[in-house]
Scaffold this motif. Structure first.
Motif, PDB file in Angstrom:
ATOM      1  N   LEU A 132       0.817  -1.209   0.000  1.00 49.61           N
ATOM      2  CA  LEU A 132       0.000   0.000   0.000  1.00 49.61           C
ATOM      3  C   LEU A 132       0.855   1.264   0.000  1.00 49.61           C
ATOM      4  O   LEU A 132       1.968   1.274   0.517  1.00 49.61           O
ATOM      5  CB  LEU A 132      -0.903   0.029   1.241  1.00 49.61           C
ATOM      6  CG  LEU A 132      -1.977  -1.049   1.373  1.00 49.61           C
ATOM      7  CD1 LEU A 132      -2.495  -1.099   2.804  1.00 49.61           C
ATOM      8  CD2 LEU A 132      -3.116  -0.798   0.395  1.00 49.61           C
ATOM      9  N   ARG A 133       0.275   2.337  -0.555  1.00 48.22           N
ATOM     10  CA  ARG A 133       0.812   3.679  -0.405  1.00 48.22           C
ATOM     11  C   ARG A 133      -0.339   4.682  -0.561  1.00 48.22           C
ATOM     12  O   ARG A 133      -1.364   4.370  -1.176  1.00 48.22           O
ATOM     13  CB  ARG A 133       1.932   3.990  -1.398  1.00 48.22           C
ATOM     14  CG  ARG A 133       1.533   4.054  -2.842  1.00 48.22           C
ATOM     15  CD  ARG A 133       2.713   4.435  -3.747  1.00 48.22           C
ATOM     16  NE  ARG A 133       3.303   5.692  -3.363  1.00 48.22           N
ATOM     17  CZ  ARG A 133       4.517   5.816  -2.789  1.00 48.22           C
ATOM     18  NH1 ARG A 133       5.260   4.757  -2.576  1.00 48.22           N
ATOM     19  NH2 ARG A 133       4.978   6.997  -2.465  1.00 48.22           N
ATOM     20  N   THR A 134      -0.181   5.855   0.000  1.00 51.46           N
ATOM     21  CA  THR A 134      -1.220   6.879  -0.072  1.00 51.46           C
ATOM     22  C   THR A 134      -1.376   7.362  -1.505  1.00 51.46           C
ATOM     23  O   THR A 134      -0.388   7.603  -2.210  1.00 51.46           O
ATOM     24  CB  THR A 134      -0.876   8.053   0.853  1.00 51.46           C
ATOM     25  OG1 THR A 134      -0.779   7.570   2.196  1.00 51.46           O
ATOM     26  CG2 THR A 134      -1.944   9.133   0.792  1.00 51.46           C
ATOM     27  N   ALA A 135      -2.623   7.525  -1.952  1.00 49.45           N
ATOM     28  CA  ALA A 135      -2.908   7.996  -3.307  1.00 49.45           C
ATOM     29  C   ALA A 135      -2.964   9.525  -3.335  1.00 49.45           C
ATOM     30  O   ALA A 135      -3.418  10.153  -2.377  1.00 49.45           O
ATOM     31  CB  ALA A 135      -4.230   7.427  -3.801  1.00 49.45           C
ATOM     32  N   PRO A 136      -2.527  10.139  -4.422  1.00 47.61           N
ATOM     33  CA  PRO A 136      -2.676  11.585  -4.563  1.00 47.61           C
ATOM     34  C   PRO A 136      -4.149  11.980  -4.690  1.00 47.61           C
ATOM     35  O   PRO A 136      -5.013  11.149  -4.994  1.00 47.61           O
ATOM     36  CB  PRO A 136      -1.922  11.902  -5.857  1.00 47.61           C
ATOM     37  CG  PRO A 136      -1.100  10.693  -6.158  1.00 47.61           C
ATOM     38  CD  PRO A 136      -1.832   9.533  -5.562  1.00 47.61           C
ATOM     39  N   ASP A 137      -4.431  13.251  -4.473  1.00 49.58           N
ATOM     40  CA  ASP A 137      -5.789  13.772  -4.597  1.00 49.58           C
ATOM     41  C   ASP A 137      -6.222  13.754  -6.060  1.00 49.58           C
ATOM     42  O   ASP A 137      -5.543  14.313  -6.922  1.00 49.58           O
ATOM     43  CB  ASP A 137      -5.833  15.198  -4.046  1.00 49.58           C
ATOM     44  CG  ASP A 137      -7.233  15.789  -4.073  1.00 49.58           C
ATOM     45  OD1 ASP A 137      -8.206  15.030  -4.283  1.00 49.58           O
ATOM     46  OD2 ASP A 137      -7.355  17.013  -3.897  1.00 49.58           O
ATOM     47  N   SER A 138      -7.353  13.097  -6.332  1.00 49.90           N
ATOM     48  CA  SER A 138      -7.863  13.017  -7.710  1.00 49.90           C
ATOM     49  C   SER A 138      -9.073  13.913  -7.921  1.00 49.90           C
ATOM     50  O   SER A 138      -9.771  13.792  -8.933  1.00 49.90           O
ATOM     51  CB  SER A 138      -8.233  11.569  -8.045  1.00 49.90           C
ATOM     52  OG  SER A 138      -9.270  11.105  -7.188  1.00 49.90           O
ATOM     53  N   ALA A 139      -9.338  14.818  -6.986  1.00 45.71           N
ATOM     54  CA  ALA A 139     -10.539  15.664  -7.094  1.00 45.71           C
ATOM     55  C   ALA A 139     -10.399  16.718  -8.188  1.00 45.71           C
ATOM     56  O   ALA A 139     -11.377  17.058  -8.857  1.00 45.71           O
ATOM     57  CB  ALA A 139     -10.826  16.330  -5.755  1.00 45.71           C
ATOM     58  N   THR A 140      -9.190  17.239  -8.396  1.00 50.19           N
ATOM     59  CA  THR A 140      -9.018  18.353  -9.328  1.00 50.19           C
ATOM     60  C   THR A 140      -8.210  17.990 -10.563  1.00 50.19           C
ATOM     61  O   THR A 140      -8.266  18.716 -11.558  1.00 50.19           O
ATOM     62  CB  THR A 140      -8.345  19.534  -8.612  1.00 50.19           C
ATOM     63  OG1 THR A 140      -7.098  19.100  -8.065  1.00 50.19           O
ATOM     64  CG2 THR A 140      -9.232  20.051  -7.488  1.00 50.19           C
ATOM     65  N   SER A 141      -7.428  16.910 -10.511  1.00 47.67           N
ATOM     66  CA  SER A 141      -6.672  16.493 -11.690  1.00 47.67           C
ATOM     67  C   SER A 141      -6.725  14.973 -11.807  1.00 47.67           C
ATOM     68  O   SER A 141      -6.884  14.270 -10.811  1.00 47.67           O
ATOM     69  CB  SER A 141      -5.209  16.959 -11.602  1.00 47.67           C
ATOM     70  OG  SER A 141      -4.557  16.368 -10.509  1.00 47.67           O
ATOM     71  N   GLU A 142      -6.600  14.504 -13.014  1.00 44.05           N
ATOM     72  CA  GLU A 142      -6.632  13.056 -13.249  1.00 44.05           C
ATOM     73  C   GLU A 142      -5.331  12.426 -12.757  1.00 44.05           C
ATOM     74  O   GLU A 142      -4.231  12.919 -13.042  1.00 44.05           O
ATOM     75  CB  GLU A 142      -6.822  12.770 -14.727  1.00 44.05           C
ATOM     76  CG  GLU A 142      -6.899  11.281 -15.057  1.00 44.05           C
ATOM     77  CD  GLU A 142      -7.146  11.025 -16.529  1.00 44.05           C
ATOM     78  OE1 GLU A 142      -7.250   9.833 -16.898  1.00 44.05           O
ATOM     79  OE2 GLU A 142      -7.230  11.992 -17.304  1.00 44.05           O
ATOM     80  N   ILE A 143      -5.444  11.344 -12.012  1.00 45.60           N
ATOM     81  CA  ILE A 143      -4.287  10.603 -11.519  1.00 45.60           C
ATOM     82  C   ILE A 143      -4.198   9.290 -12.282  1.00 45.60           C
ATOM     83  O   ILE A 143      -5.169   8.539 -12.366  1.00 45.60           O
ATOM     84  CB  ILE A 143      -4.394  10.328 -10.011  1.00 45.60           C
ATOM     85  CG1 ILE A 143      -4.484  11.634  -9.230  1.00 45.60           C
ATOM     86  CG2 ILE A 143      -3.200   9.498  -9.543  1.00 45.60           C
ATOM     87  CD1 ILE A 143      -3.299  12.558  -9.401  1.00 45.60           C
ATOM     88  N   GLU A 144      -3.027   9.013 -12.823  1.00 46.45           N
ATOM     89  CA  GLU A 144      -2.787   7.787 -13.584  1.00 46.45           C
ATOM     90  C   GLU A 144      -1.721   6.968 -12.865  1.00 46.45           C
ATOM     91  O   GLU A 144      -0.646   7.481 -12.556  1.00 46.45           O
ATOM     92  CB  GLU A 144      -2.321   8.134 -14.994  1.00 46.45           C
ATOM     93  CG  GLU A 144      -2.011   6.922 -15.864  1.00 46.45           C
ATOM     94  CD  GLU A 144      -1.417   7.317 -17.198  1.00 46.45           C
ATOM     95  OE1 GLU A 144      -2.187   7.686 -18.098  1.00 46.45           O
ATOM     96  OE2 GLU A 144      -0.171   7.297 -17.312  1.00 46.45           O
ATOM     97  N   ILE A 145      -2.030   5.704 -12.579  1.00 48.38           N
ATOM     98  CA  ILE A 145      -1.059   4.801 -11.964  1.00 48.38           C
ATOM     99  C   ILE A 145      -0.857   3.617 -12.900  1.00 48.38           C
ATOM    100  O   ILE A 145      -1.803   3.124 -13.516  1.00 48.38           O
ATOM    101  CB  ILE A 145      -1.504   4.334 -10.565  1.00 48.38           C
ATOM    102  CG1 ILE A 145      -2.864   3.623 -10.605  1.00 48.38           C
ATOM    103  CG2 ILE A 145      -1.558   5.512  -9.605  1.00 48.38           C
ATOM    104  CD1 ILE A 145      -3.296   3.029  -9.270  1.00 48.38           C
ATOM    105  N   SER A 146       0.386   3.168 -13.013  1.00 45.69           N
ATOM    106  CA  SER A 146       0.670   2.063 -13.929  1.00 45.69           C
ATOM    107  C   SER A 146       1.852   1.257 -13.419  1.00 45.69           C
ATOM    108  O   SER A 146       2.698   1.756 -12.666  1.00 45.69           O
ATOM    109  CB  SER A 146       0.944   2.574 -15.346  1.00 45.69           C
ATOM    110  OG  SER A 146       2.058   3.457 -15.363  1.00 45.69           O
TER     111      SER A 146
END
Length: 217
Positions: A73-87
């Motif tokens: 696990l790790r903390t996710a960035p805030d996705s409220a104002t910008s799109e977050i892409e993880i791969s």
């Protein structure tokens, strides 16, 4: 410089800067900062020059069992104002029904969206699924012809979509999309999960080149 040319140049710089690498981990020799394990089994994971290798063990995260070991696990960035892409790149050769390696947008053991490589009824597949209060819904099961695959989840606001491709290709294929199963007090996290291998086999999955990006503009 004419004003319109200056504006175009400024726009180009702004748009280019809008996409930003927030975190990268090649999983070479050690874990990057910010990761932690849930139900860690220390003898069943290692980091080498080839990447993070995790032995897939019995246990399950799909539904109410919630007993899989070595949930990373790790903390996710805030996705409220910008799109977050993880791969991430994953590699495994499963032999047991539902044996899987997943990239997960995770709130708790009972609230998550997963995208992973999985063996379903004897067929290697990409599976995307949604879980809320331990109630599960399969979004997609797509045949896969490679033991190695790059997985990608993109989150914007309350929506998430999944894609996948061969690690050496730039051609993405859509897996599906859905609403996020956000609990009232949920903190979004990013997770890598490995589970449902037969107890009598030793399968080590490998993950490499983990990346978090902010997609703007």
């Amino acid at each position: 410089m004419p004003g319109w040319i200056h504006l175009l140049a400024l726009c180009a710089v702004t748009c280019f800067a809008a996409d930003e690498d927030l975190f990268r981990d090649p999983f070479k020799s050690k874990l990057g900062d910010g990761w932690w394990w849930l139900r860690e089994h220390r003898n069943a994971w290692r980091v080498t020059e080839r990447g993070l290798e995790v032995r897939i063990e019995p246990g399950n995260m799909w539904g109410p069992a919630n007993d899989a070991k070595n949930v990373l696990l790790r903390t996710a960035p805030d996705s409220a104002t910008s799109e977050i892409e993880i791969s991430v790149n994953v590699e495994n050769r499963p032999t047991g029904q539902y044996e899987q390696v997943d990239l997960v947008w995770y709130y708790s053991d009972g609230h998550m969206v997963k995208l992973g490589q999985e063996l379903v009824d004897g067929k290697l597949s990409i599976v995307m699924g949604r879980e809320e209060q331990d109630k599960t819904r399969t979004i997609a099961i797509i045949p896969l012809d490679s033991f190695s695959v790059r997985l990608c989840l993109s989150v914007k606001g309350a929506r998430i979509r999944g894609r996948f491709r061969a690690p050496d290709s730039d051609q993405w294929r859509a897996a599906g999309e859905c609403d996020l199963p956000i609990p009232p007090d949920g903190q979004a996290r990013i997770s890598l999960q490995f589970y449902q291998a037969p107890a009598d086999v030793e399968h080590w999955a490998r993950v490499t080149d983990f990346r978090i990006r902010s997609i703007g503009g």
